[in-house]
Motif scaffolding. Sequence first.
Motif, PDB file in Angstrom:
ATOM      1  N   ARG A  63       0.748  -1.323  -0.124  1.00  0.00           N
ATOM      2  CA  ARG A  63       0.096  -0.037   0.020  1.00  0.00           C
ATOM      3  C   ARG A  63       0.789   1.111   0.006  1.00  0.00           C
ATOM      4  NH1 ARG A  63      -5.289  -0.035   1.142  1.00  0.00           N
ATOM      5  NH2 ARG A  63      -4.707   2.046   2.576  1.00  0.00           N
ATOM      6  N   HIS A  64       2.088   1.398   0.842  1.00  0.00           N
ATOM      7  CA  HIS A  64       2.777   2.404   0.841  1.00  0.00           C
ATOM      8  C   HIS A  64       4.014   2.233   0.560  1.00  0.00           C
ATOM      9  CE1 HIS A  64      -0.702   4.385   2.820  1.00  0.00           C
ATOM     10  NE2 HIS A  64      -0.742   3.135   3.321  1.00  0.00           N
ATOM     11  N   SER A 184       7.433  -7.071   1.802  1.00  0.00           N
ATOM     12  CA  SER A 184       6.140  -6.764   2.188  1.00  0.00           C
ATOM     13  C   SER A 184       5.369  -7.928   3.032  1.00  0.00           C
ATOM     14  CB  SER A 184       5.461  -7.067   0.784  1.00  0.00           C
ATOM     15  OG  SER A 184       5.437  -8.552   0.357  1.00  0.00           O
ATOM     16  N   THR A 210       5.263  -0.525   3.561  1.00  0.00           N
ATOM     17  CA  THR A 210       4.230  -0.992   4.696  1.00  0.00           C
ATOM     18  C   THR A 210       2.762  -1.098   4.291  1.00  0.00           C
ATOM     19  OG1 THR A 210       3.571  -1.002   7.085  1.00  0.00           O
ATOM     20  CG2 THR A 210       3.786   1.119   5.568  1.00  0.00           C
ATOM     21  N   ASN A 211       2.230  -1.856   4.721  1.00  0.00           N
ATOM     22  CA  ASN A 211       0.704  -1.968   4.404  1.00  0.00           C
ATOM     23  C   ASN A 211      -0.109  -1.141   5.510  1.00  0.00           C
ATOM     24  OD1 ASN A 211       0.628  -3.380   1.986  1.00  0.00           O
ATOM     25  ND2 ASN A 211       1.390  -5.286   2.933  1.00  0.00           N
ATOM     26  N   ASP A 212       0.477  -0.827   6.406  1.00  0.00           N
ATOM     27  CA  ASP A 212      -0.218  -0.030   7.690  1.00  0.00           C
ATOM     28  C   ASP A 212      -0.278   1.413   7.483  1.00  0.00           C
ATOM     29  OD1 ASP A 212      -0.510   1.190  10.106  1.00  0.00           O
ATOM     30  OD2 ASP A 212      -0.149  -0.720  10.957  1.00  0.00           O
ATOM     31  N   ASP A 213      -1.467   1.883   7.326  1.00  0.00           N
ATOM     32  CA  ASP A 213      -1.671   3.268   7.019  1.00  0.00           C
ATOM     33  C   ASP A 213      -1.186   4.195   8.044  1.00  0.00           C
ATOM     34  OD1 ASP A 213      -3.094   2.446   4.632  1.00  0.00           O
ATOM     35  OD2 ASP A 213      -5.113   2.918   5.697  1.00  0.00           O
ATOM     36  N   ASP A 214      -1.272   3.996   9.203  1.00  0.00           N
ATOM     37  CA  ASP A 214      -0.703   4.758  10.495  1.00  0.00           C
ATOM     38  C   ASP A 214       0.763   4.727  10.322  1.00  0.00           C
ATOM     39  OD1 ASP A 214      -3.481   5.499  11.065  1.00  0.00           O
ATOM     40  OD2 ASP A 214      -3.703   3.667  12.705  1.00  0.00           O
ATOM     41  N   ALA A 216       2.721   4.191   7.731  1.00  0.00           N
ATOM     42  CA  ALA A 216       3.256   4.973   6.644  1.00  0.00           C
ATOM     43  C   ALA A 216       3.070   6.588   7.032  1.00  0.00           C
ATOM     44  CB  ALA A 216       2.383   4.645   5.544  1.00  0.00           C
ATOM     45  N   LYS A 217       2.069   6.887   7.622  1.00  0.00           N
ATOM     46  CA  LYS A 217       1.804   8.556   7.786  1.00  0.00           C
ATOM     47  C   LYS A 217       3.080   8.838   8.743  1.00  0.00           C
ATOM     48  CE  LYS A 217      -1.510  11.629   9.718  1.00  0.00           C
ATOM     49  NZ  LYS A 217      -2.674  11.917  10.216  1.00  0.00           N
ATOM     50  N   GLN A 218       3.411   7.987   9.830  1.00  0.00           N
ATOM     51  CA  GLN A 218       4.306   8.295  10.798  1.00  0.00           C
ATOM     52  C   GLN A 218       5.738   8.462  10.190  1.00  0.00           C
ATOM     53  OE1 GLN A 218       3.948   9.053  13.999  1.00  0.00           O
ATOM     54  NE2 GLN A 218       5.528   8.103  15.177  1.00  0.00           N
ATOM     55  N   ARG A 220       6.357   8.991   6.932  1.00  0.00           N
ATOM     56  CA  ARG A 220       6.357  10.314   6.098  1.00  0.00           C
ATOM     57  C   ARG A 220       6.806  11.488   6.829  1.00  0.00           C
ATOM     58  NH1 ARG A 220       2.075   7.494   3.177  1.00  0.00           N
ATOM     59  NH2 ARG A 220       3.112   6.801   1.052  1.00  0.00           N
TER      60      ARG A 220
END
Length: 375
Positions: A63-64, A184, A210-214, A216-218, A220
């Motif tokens: 995802r990311h 992955s 990562t496939n974890d949205d949270d 990935a946000k961290q 970035r």
Amino acid sequence: MTENRLATVLDRKVPFNDLSIQWQQIAVDVRQDFEMIFEQSAFCLGPFVERFEADIAQYLGVRHAIGVNSGTSALHLAALAKGIGPGDEVIVPAHSFIATLWGVLYAGATPVFCDVEPTTGNLDVAAAERCVTAATKAIIPVHLYGQSANMKAVMELAQRFGLAVIEDAAQAIGATWQQRYLGSIGDLGCFSFYPGKNLGAAGEAGLIVTNDDDVAKQVRSLRNHGQSERYVHQIVGYNCRMDGLQGAVLRRKLPRLAAWTASRRKLAERYRQKLLETPLVLPSVQYGEHVWHLFVVRTPERDRLRAALAERRIETGLHYPIALHKQPCLNHLPSAKLSFPSAEAWAAECLSLPLFTGMTEDQVDYVADAIRALC
């Protein structure tokens, strides 16, 4: 090849790597990209990095994909994104490049060494399990030389003890385990695009997936001074951004990676066949599909063989001649005082033979013939 025949070709040279071959394949496109980057002043992150991130996320099936300035930074930010810090322990193999544990130390946590498999040099999961304590928070399997670690056992161990899994896939872009790309599978995957890697930048660069949205946000935010939006710094961050120039180079190389990997596999198999009857311990493929970042043989006569090959203008490498628990800067770690026989044997005996994109079968034959004459 006889010694007499060898003598007739001593004017030849086989380099350990030759990056100019890759450049010739991408030069026209990259020069056009560079002109656009300078016209747009898109030097730090920007559209070329974003395009590469999108392309490689699709390639890896994640995802990311977050571009950073080195594989070392990738491992550092991955540790921070999983909340690893002082008081935490992270299990790492005793045979790897030292960057595997820099991120753990940078985060303030304690690396705990475990031994590696005699056959692959990858983390020995049974040994890792014996290292687990109440303070253990994560495990870092290294996909050494381009081959998967035993990810079935790693993931089972992590699930049993509630550990985060940070894959060090710095040497394994394009390698798979059970039809999934390495990087992955765990919580995060970390890649290096150091120029000599199978997918190399024109300088330093790295990637976190990562496939974890949270998570990935961290990541970035961490790579860009802790910003959630421009000039709003919610957390303590770092300057770990990927350059636009590196994003452009990597994006042009990525579509060629499959063909380059197929060539490496063909050359590695040629080495294996031609060296079967030598006393060398040849690489053992145990897990998944190997991408042969390095072709590493083992012999107690390593130093003698290396010197003799150098006399024949054959360059070799050592990956890695000092086990991590023997490194002077790490002797303060509690586990550095222990013995890891397999890791120490790898360090004493490993020898990396030339293997690179654009290498010819004739060059492989020349190296193999020289080894057969010397062994």
